[in-house]
Design an enzyme around this catalytic site. Structure first.
Site, PDB file in Angstrom:
ATOM      1  N   SER A  48       5.921  -3.148  -0.266  1.00 35.88           N
ATOM      2  CA  SER A  48       6.200  -1.733  -0.402  1.00 35.88           C
ATOM      3  C   SER A  48       4.846  -1.006   0.118  1.00 35.88           C
ATOM      4  O   SER A  48       5.252   0.136   0.908  1.00 35.88           O
ATOM      5  CB  SER A  48       6.627  -1.039  -1.677  1.00 35.88           C
ATOM      6  N   LYS A  90       1.628   3.525  -4.441  1.00 33.83           N
ATOM      7  CA  LYS A  90       2.009   4.190  -3.380  1.00 33.83           C
ATOM      8  C   LYS A  90       1.133   5.209  -2.784  1.00 33.83           C
ATOM      9  O   LYS A  90      -0.014   5.345  -3.198  1.00 33.83           O
ATOM     10  CB  LYS A  90       3.344   4.883  -3.899  1.00 33.83           C
TER      11      LYS A  90
END
Length: 188
Positions: A48, A90
């Site tokens: 990701s 993230k």
């Protein structure tokens, strides 16, 4: 029967064992103190955050930055997954009070299109939401929350999927890849 005498100042076997146990407990205490209050280490299990962070990279996530301030847009953070018992990594895109919009594959914060070279030009489209989550655009980030997205926008379950995350769920500021050797470096 001869008695064994000890030389003054020479520790007895019992005292040496006690000192060794105390030293081991201090080392263990320092290790857990560092992990709890200073720095965490994480191995990246998914793509990701590619190409910024690769699958299998190991990163340091320091905790000192956030004792005096909250995460800032652009910083890479580790945080408790709002849906499962795991830690995610993230990039912070927006903070409480900001408005996020996704238009034609681009991210806008407070009406301004973000320059995001770390996405390698991958588009940022809305995702289907997790069960029970509603994310509609433009999305106003609540106070005390963060909007986070993976750099690999076409392969990241992030705030587009699970909504904004509580700032209190952040466990650290990921800032260094320390393994493997060929990937060592600062995260930006």
């Amino acid at each position: 029967m001869a008695k064994h005498a000890t030389v003054a100042g020479e520790p007895t076997m019992g005292r040496q064992i006690v000192e060794l146990v105390i030293m081991i407990l201090l080392v263990i205490g320092c290790y857990f103190g560092l992990r709890t209050f200073i720095v965490g280490t994480y191995e990246i299990p998914s793509g990701s955050m590619q190409d910024t962070i690769q699958i299998g990279d190991r990163v340091f996530s320091e905790k000192l930055s956030y004792y005096n301030r909250g995460p800032l847009p652009g910083e890479i953070v580790t945080f408790d997954d709002p849906l499962e018992d795991q830690t995610l990594i993230k990039r912070v895109i927006a903070v409480g009070g900001d408005e996020v919009d996704l238009i034609d594959g681009s991210v806008y914060v407070n009406g301004e299109k973000l320059d995001e070279p770390y996405t390698d030009g991958k588009p940022s489209y809305p995702l289907d939401h997790a069960y029970g989550i509603s994310v509609e655009y433009p999305y106003k980030v609540p106070d005390g929350y963060l909007w986070v997205m993976g750099d690999n926008r076409t392969n990241s379950a992030d705030s587009r999927y699970f909504g904004a995350i509580p700032a209190s769920s952040v466990t650290g500021h990921a800032n260094i890849i320390y393994w493997p050797i060929e990937h060592i470096g600062a995260l930006e």
